[in-house]
Each structure stands twice: as C-alpha cells, then as structure tokens.
Scaffold this motif. Structure first.
Motif, mmCIF file in Angstrom:
data_model
loop_
_atom_site.group_PDB
_atom_site.id
_atom_site.type_symbol
_atom_site.label_atom_id
_atom_site.label_comp_id
_atom_site.label_asym_id
_atom_site.label_seq_id
_atom_site.Cartn_x
_atom_site.Cartn_y
_atom_site.Cartn_z
ATOM 1 N N SER A 27 0.752 -1.301 0.131
ATOM 2 C CA SER A 27 -0.004 0.053 -0.208
ATOM 3 C C SER A 27 0.728 1.174 0.161
ATOM 4 O O SER A 27 2.041 1.271 0.546
ATOM 5 N N LEU A 28 0.126 2.388 -0.651
ATOM 6 C CA LEU A 28 0.857 3.398 -0.629
ATOM 7 C C LEU A 28 -0.066 4.717 0.064
ATOM 8 O O LEU A 28 -1.209 4.741 0.034
ATOM 9 N N GLU A 29 0.481 5.822 0.694
ATOM 10 C CA GLU A 29 -0.060 6.669 1.523
ATOM 11 C C GLU A 29 -0.326 7.769 0.753
ATOM 12 O O GLU A 29 0.774 8.435 -0.065
ATOM 13 N N VAL A 30 -1.434 8.625 0.650
ATOM 14 C CA VAL A 30 -1.977 9.718 -0.044
ATOM 15 C C VAL A 30 -2.311 10.610 0.746
ATOM 16 O O VAL A 30 -3.147 10.453 1.816
ATOM 17 N N ASP A 31 -2.131 12.019 0.486
ATOM 18 C CA ASP A 31 -2.162 12.927 1.304
ATOM 19 C C ASP A 31 -3.813 13.600 0.556
ATOM 20 O O ASP A 31 -4.403 13.179 -0.231
ATOM 21 N N ALA A 32 -4.283 14.459 1.050
ATOM 22 C CA ALA A 32 -5.742 15.125 0.859
ATOM 23 C C ALA A 32 -5.503 15.741 -0.586
ATOM 24 O O ALA A 32 -6.626 15.858 -1.077
ATOM 25 N N ASN A 33 -4.270 15.931 -1.041
ATOM 26 C CA ASN A 33 -4.215 16.370 -2.288
ATOM 27 C C ASN A 33 -3.954 15.568 -3.510
ATOM 28 O O ASN A 33 -3.696 15.805 -4.722
ATOM 29 N N GLY A 34 -4.142 14.092 -3.021
ATOM 30 C CA GLY A 34 -3.656 13.388 -4.265
ATOM 31 C C GLY A 34 -2.427 12.934 -4.504
ATOM 32 O O GLY A 34 -2.011 12.479 -5.328
ATOM 33 N N GLN A 35 -1.466 13.415 -3.589
ATOM 34 C CA GLN A 35 0.072 13.288 -3.743
ATOM 35 C C GLN A 35 0.512 12.163 -2.673
ATOM 36 O O GLN A 35 -0.009 12.196 -1.689
ATOM 37 N N PHE A 36 1.521 11.727 -3.121
ATOM 38 C CA PHE A 36 2.018 10.635 -2.122
ATOM 39 C C PHE A 36 2.649 11.157 -0.968
ATOM 40 O O PHE A 36 3.519 12.181 -1.302
ATOM 41 N N VAL A 37 2.506 10.827 -0.083
ATOM 42 C CA VAL A 37 3.121 11.503 1.430
ATOM 43 C C VAL A 37 4.716 11.140 1.278
ATOM 44 O O VAL A 37 4.954 9.749 0.899
ATOM 45 N N ASP A 38 5.338 12.227 1.554
ATOM 46 C CA ASP A 38 6.986 12.235 1.429
ATOM 47 C C ASP A 38 7.593 11.924 0.122
ATOM 48 O O ASP A 38 8.555 11.741 -0.099
ATOM 49 N N GLY A 39 6.632 12.183 -0.836
ATOM 50 C CA GLY A 39 7.118 12.086 -2.302
ATOM 51 C C GLY A 39 7.116 10.427 -2.595
ATOM 52 O O GLY A 39 6.876 10.354 -4.055
#
Length: 228
Positions: free
Chosen positions: A177-189
């Motif tokens: 799994s990958l973590e995504v922020d509220a803007n649809g970007q991957f957390v920490d890049g």
C-alpha cells in the motif's frame, strides 16, 4: 558443379535438434518463461528472464504442473523479496498508482482497478489490518467513494483479479500500500510503501500479474542482479 552443390548443402546445415533446449512461456502470461527443471521429472522453473541456464535464485519458483496451481508452485522467497524491494522504490512512479491516488481524493471516489483505497489516514493504525483482511466491505468504510479531501492509503495489487467497484482486492492479491495526502499526492514524495505480507504468487485466478511499468522495473532489477 558437384563441389558447389556440396558447399551449399554444408552452408545450410543446422545443428542437431538435440543441441537445443526449447523454452516456453505460460499461456495467458507471455512474460513468464518456463524452463524444464533438472530436478524432479516434469517440473519447471518459472522466471521473468529468458536467460539460460536459468538462475534459480532469481526465478519466481518451481512448479510440478503447467499452468501452475496453488499446490504445485514452490515460491522462491528471494524473488518475492526482490519484488518488494522494487515496489518500495518504484510503486509510486507507476502511472496506474498515480491515477488511483488522484481519483481517490476526487468527488468521483476510488478507482479500484489496481486494488482500491484502504482507509483514511486518520484511522490508518486502528483499521488497516482489519480492512485488509476483508474484501467484502464497501468503499465508504475503506476510504473509497466519498473520501475526497481526506487522503489515505491505496493498494497496489495483482491484476489477475481486479476487484469490483467499491471493493478492495483480496489479501492474497495485494502487494502493498501507498499513503496519499488530501491533495492526491504521495506522502513524503514516495508514499511510504508498506508490504502487505499477504500476497501469494499463485491463486485460483492465476499467477503474478504486474502492471507494465512495474514489470519493466522488476525485470530491469533482475537483469542487474543476474550480471553480478
């Protein structure tokens, strides 16, 4: 004239067929090569590399049946470790994962083709393992449809059995799994990739189905290791 005919015949002679060892690919999965094994009769070594002799340490595993089944394949733990290493480094670069991350935070809800959305970021620690073990729940309880603006986790999963809309993939199909922020970007890049620990190379739905991007990255890494 006789000498010329003799020369021509010699020029077009081919080595005896016994000198060749034919390698086939799996039906429905032309990216996986099946090499006859020198061990048990009728067994085959499966690999993403066409190189022969096959490097068993880089192979997917050994199967006593073709096509492989859940009880015929002996998985190679080292291959799975390499796969997870590649996914940890490149999964967030996969166009399919990037598209899924964008759809996750949109008003349209989750795009579940590559595995669906796992859960909202706020509830990750308490709900992640619970949700991952149940593929029957709806998207709303897993950060799916209606999760716009919250961020969360998306699955990278095997393409052999895409889940229905509003569902997540079965645990045996999930790579990680990958973590995504509220803007649809991957957390920490890079999305803080986490291995699921539940993936199985072969299920009743088939064997190892990778996205074109991740398959290319995995094969590239295997070739690098092959040269070492």
């Amino acid at each position: 004239m006789f000498a010329l005919r003799t020369l021509n015949r010699q020029a077009f002679r081919v080595p005896a067929l016994s000198h060749f060892r034919y390698v086939s690919t799996l039906e429905g999965n032309p990216h996986i090569y099946a090499f006859p094994s020198d061990g048990a009769s009728g067994s085959h070594i499966l690999s993403l590399l066409p190189t022969e002799p096959v490097n068993s340490e880089l192979a997917i595993g050994v199967t006593s049946k073709l096509p492989p089944t859940t009880d015929s394949l002996r998985e190679n733990p080292k291959f799975l470790s390499i796969l997870q290493e590649v996914f940890s480094k490149h999964a967030h670069e996969d166009p399919e994962a990037q598209s899924q991350a964008q759809v996750m935070v949109s008003t349209a809800g989750a795009n579940l083709y590559t595995g669906g959305v796992l859960t909202s970021t706020n509830n990750r620690r308490s709900k992640r393992r619970t949700d991952i073990g149940d593929s029957s729940g709806g998207a709303s309880g897993q950060g799916g449809a209606g999760s716009a603006g919250r961020g969360g986790w998306i699955h990278i999963s095997d393409a052999r059995r895409p889940p229905d809309y509003g569902r997540i993939a079965w645990p045996e199909d999930i790579f990680g799994s990958l973590e995504v922020d509220a803007n649809g970007q991957f957390v920490d890049g890079h999305g803080n990739y986490q291995s699921s620990g539940t993936y199985r190379t072969v299920t009743r739905d088939g064997i190892l189905g990778l996205s074109p991007f991740l398959r290319e990255k995995l094969v590239q890494r295997l070739k690098e290791l092959e040269k070492e």
